[in-house]
Design an enzyme around this catalytic site. Structure first.
Site, PDB file in Angstrom:
ATOM      1  N   TYR A  84       0.737  -1.332  -0.088  1.00 21.65           N
ATOM      2  CA  TYR A  84       0.027   0.077   0.091  1.00 21.65           C
ATOM      3  C   TYR A  84       0.982   1.201   0.015  1.00 21.65           C
ATOM      4  O   TYR A  84       0.416   2.251  -0.804  1.00 21.65           O
ATOM      5  CB  TYR A  84      -0.828  -0.004   1.003  1.00 21.65           C
ATOM      6  CG  TYR A  84      -1.773   1.066   1.546  1.00 21.65           C
ATOM      7  CD1 TYR A  84      -3.091   1.240   0.846  1.00 21.65           C
ATOM      8  CD2 TYR A  84      -1.396   2.203   2.095  1.00 21.65           C
ATOM      9  CE1 TYR A  84      -3.882   2.495   0.886  1.00 21.65           C
ATOM     10  CE2 TYR A  84      -2.090   3.485   2.287  1.00 21.65           C
ATOM     11  CZ  TYR A  84      -3.283   3.644   1.461  1.00 21.65           C
ATOM     12  OH  TYR A  84      -4.054   4.614   1.647  1.00 21.65           O
ATOM     13  N   GLU A 172       9.918  -7.778   3.919  1.00 22.04           N
ATOM     14  CA  GLU A 172      10.059  -7.802   5.233  1.00 22.04           C
ATOM     15  C   GLU A 172       9.941  -9.183   5.812  1.00 22.04           C
ATOM     16  O   GLU A 172      10.528  -9.854   6.796  1.00 22.04           O
ATOM     17  CB  GLU A 172       9.455  -6.599   6.190  1.00 22.04           C
ATOM     18  CG  GLU A 172       8.046  -6.818   6.298  1.00 22.04           C
ATOM     19  CD  GLU A 172       7.052  -6.247   5.185  1.00 22.04           C
ATOM     20  OE1 GLU A 172       6.099  -6.164   5.053  1.00 22.04           O
ATOM     21  OE2 GLU A 172       7.712  -5.947   3.990  1.00 22.04           O
ATOM     22  N   GLY A 225       9.410 -11.403  37.669  1.00 19.11           N
ATOM     23  CA  GLY A 225      10.129 -12.797  37.483  1.00 19.11           C
ATOM     24  C   GLY A 225      10.284 -13.176  35.958  1.00 19.11           C
ATOM     25  O   GLY A 225      11.064 -14.153  35.527  1.00 19.11           O
ATOM     26  N   VAL A 227      11.277 -12.524  31.751  1.00 14.91           N
ATOM     27  CA  VAL A 227      12.392 -12.026  31.059  1.00 14.91           C
ATOM     28  C   VAL A 227      12.353 -10.487  31.180  1.00 14.91           C
ATOM     29  O   VAL A 227      13.537  -9.952  31.406  1.00 14.91           O
ATOM     30  CB  VAL A 227      12.470 -12.508  29.624  1.00 14.91           C
ATOM     31  CG1 VAL A 227      13.645 -11.830  29.099  1.00 14.91           C
ATOM     32  CG2 VAL A 227      12.645 -14.101  29.646  1.00 14.91           C
ATOM     33  N   SER A 229      10.806  -8.172  32.966  1.00 14.45           N
ATOM     34  CA  SER A 229      10.975  -7.214  34.177  1.00 14.45           C
ATOM     35  C   SER A 229      12.461  -7.789  35.012  1.00 14.45           C
ATOM     36  O   SER A 229      13.089  -6.899  35.470  1.00 14.45           O
ATOM     37  CB  SER A 229       9.979  -7.645  35.068  1.00 14.45           C
ATOM     38  OG  SER A 229       9.766  -9.078  35.619  1.00 14.45           O
ATOM     39  N   SER A 230      12.728  -8.642  34.569  1.00 11.43           N
ATOM     40  CA  SER A 230      14.061  -9.297  35.282  1.00 11.43           C
ATOM     41  C   SER A 230      15.387  -8.494  34.529  1.00 11.43           C
ATOM     42  O   SER A 230      16.196  -7.924  35.396  1.00 11.43           O
ATOM     43  CB  SER A 230      14.381 -10.739  35.136  1.00 11.43           C
ATOM     44  OG  SER A 230      13.205 -11.554  35.752  1.00 11.43           O
ATOM     45  N   LYS A 368      11.254  -8.254  21.855  1.00 16.47           N
ATOM     46  CA  LYS A 368      11.639  -9.305  22.970  1.00 16.47           C
ATOM     47  C   LYS A 368      13.321  -9.880  22.697  1.00 16.47           C
ATOM     48  O   LYS A 368      13.732 -10.120  23.748  1.00 16.47           O
ATOM     49  CB  LYS A 368      10.842 -10.471  22.855  1.00 16.47           C
ATOM     50  CG  LYS A 368      10.958 -11.804  23.659  1.00 16.47           C
ATOM     51  CD  LYS A 368      10.927 -11.361  25.026  1.00 16.47           C
ATOM     52  CE  LYS A 368       9.451 -11.435  25.406  1.00 16.47           C
ATOM     53  NZ  LYS A 368       9.119 -11.547  26.848  1.00 16.47           N
TER      54      LYS A 368
END
Length: 512
Positions: A84, A172, A225, A227, A229-230, A368
């Protein structure tokens, strides 16, 4: 020196996040902005090295379709339009876009490219991924054709004088054989980028930034606890040391044995100030009778904040709250006119007023896999960095419908069996996320020659490299058979086990 950055101008395409991720793989920072949330003047002032127009579901000749100010074409900033986005550039520059009628193309299509800087290192004939019902029937003045397919005469176009390019296909996605090479050519040879986006430098910059900003301030970290936030906790601990206090809320929505494991790791491995709050009854009371998933997320998000506020009052004045928000959380929670896929408990689920000077989100701009890279750079053990992703709302969104302790305990045991069998078969590296869902569906079964009427559970496992798109994992049948046999044999009240074979899109990874 200012950081290089690319603007991904979003026109509602399903692959907008993936485009940004592909740019970052090339060591160049990319950020996504909705087309109606940034002006041409703002683009000009921001110092972007290039702009990518995303795809979208609309037709450019439809008056209600998303359009943009044609003045962007005169900024002197290289532009690449995709699907598009390609048609929109043609339309804005005076070309003609028409319905393809019976010439629409979907899926893998043979592509032929010309001798062009965008296609340097690309085979003259290769496979690309098409998804269009319109096509460019006449190129604008100043543009030349650089690619075609059997049904799409203008599968690629270029205005070399202005550095403006367009492709009808999707470079992509992995199905486009030379897609990464095409993006590399645009970023490095056309935009002139050098590639200075590195996780090591990100870590150093963030630690230095927060060391200056938070010097002498008390900081409270919302530690789940998981990934995200750790990694956020360890990064902030490097910056402020003992001024960081981690509050781990045991809300009763965690997996089997997880609360004890989190406490052990952060007290013993990282020697952090950790407060464990037993809030199970508080959360279950708030969630009692609530079935609608967005309402669950909102309740959990607000209750998290209220627990942290209560704990901060016991500690004394706390200036800042740290959260492990990451970029997909922000994108999927939507903003303004952007589509909300789901509210994340630490983004869309936050209440309007919180009792902190500021919320700190050091990972807010990262995907991530980038968060995992940061974790490894910080020296976090691999078994923690690569642990199974777990949503902030926990099992609340894996129990479909209303929640109670009995359902949670049932799901905990089912999920543990699934994870145990995946580990026993050494399949942890073959799937990126796997878990169980307790549905609100009951079905007839037979146990001990007697009729039963029990619950149905769903097993879910997906393979992905960015969590923006995902495919279901082809787990071996014998493993699924063992899991099913154990669940129905060991967990009371379960009469049926199913396996989810839906990809993302059209589904999300989680069920709610």
């Amino acid at each position: 020196m200012l950081m290089e950055k690319i603007l991904v101008l979003d026109f509602g395409g399903q692959y907008n996040q993936l485009i940004a991720r592909r740019v970052r793989e090339q060591h160049i920072y990319a950020e996504i902005k909705p087309y109606n949330r940034i002006s041409v003047d703002e683009i000009a002032a921001a110092g972007y090295r290039g702009i990518i127009f995303t795809g979208g579901p609309n037709s450019v000749y439809d008056p209600v379709s998303p359009h943009y100010d044609p003045a962007v074409l005169a900024l002197g900033i290289p532009i690449l339009g995709i699907c598009y986005g390609c048609q929109l550039i043609a339309y804005m520059a005076g070309g003609t876009v028409a319905s393809a009628d019976n010439s629409s193309e979907y899926g893998k299509i043979e592509l032929t490219v010309g001798d062009d800087v965008l296609f340097c290192g690309v085979d003259r004939t290769s496979v690309c991924w098409m998804s269009h019902r319109d096509y460019i029937s006449a190129l604008p003045d100043g543009f030349v054709n650089i690619a075609c397919t059997a049904k799409c005469p203008n599968a690629g176009m270029a205005d070399h004088a202005r550095g403006i390019y367009g492709v009808q296909f999707h470079p992509e996605v992995t199905h486009t054989a030379f897609g990464r090479q095409m993006l590399h050519n645009f970023l490095y040879d056309i935009c002139g980028c050098c590639g200075d986006w590195r996780m090591d430098s990100f870590v150093e910059q963030k630690i230095a930034e927060y060391r200056r900003k938070l010097s002498g301030k008390k900081v409270l970290c919302a530690l789940s606890g998981g990934v995200d936030s750790s990694v956020a906790a360890v990064l902030l601990h490097r910056a402020v040391g003992d001024n960081l206090i981690c509050v781990f809320v045991d809300h009763g929505l965690l997996r089997e044995g997880e609360a004890d494991s989190v406490e052990r790791v952060f007290r013993d491995t990282f020697s952090m100030n950790l407060i464990r709050v037993d809030a199970e009854q508080r959360f279950l009371t708030k969630l009692s009778g609530v079935s609608e998933p967005e309402r669950k997320r909102k309740i959990i998000g607000e209750e998290f904040i209220r627990v942290f506020e209560d704990e901060s009052k016991k500690i004394g004045k706390v200036n800042y709250l740290v959260q492990g928000t990451i970029y997909p959380d922000v994108i999927e929670s939507g903003s303004g006119d952007a589509s909300t896929i789901k509210s994340h408990h630490n983004v869309g689920g936050l209440p309007g007023v919180v009792d902190f000077d500021e919320i700190i989100e050091p990972l807010r701009d990262l995907f991530k896999d980038e968060v995992r890279q940061v974790g490894l750079s910080l020296g976090i053990p691999e078994e923690l960095v690569w642990r199974q992703p777990f949503p902030g709302p926990g099992l609340a969104i894996r129990v479909i419908g209303a929640i109670d302790r009995d359902k949670l305990d049932t799901l905990r045991r089912v999920d543990a069996i699934f994870r145990e069998e995946i580990a026993a078969a050494s399949l942890q590296q073959d799937t990126n996320q796997y878990f169980a869902v307790l549905t609100d569906t009951r079905s007839v079964g037979v146990m001990g020659d007697a009729r039963t009427y029990g619950r149905t559970v769903v097993l879910r496992a997906v393979t992905t490299d960015d969590f923006m798109t995902a495919d279901w994992t082809r787990l071996p049948y014998d493993v699924l058979a063992r899991v099913s046999s154990r669940i129905t044999g060991e967990v009371a009240g379960i009469t049926r086990v199913t396996y989810d074979i839906t990809s993302k899109p059209p589904a999300t990874v989680e069920w709610e």
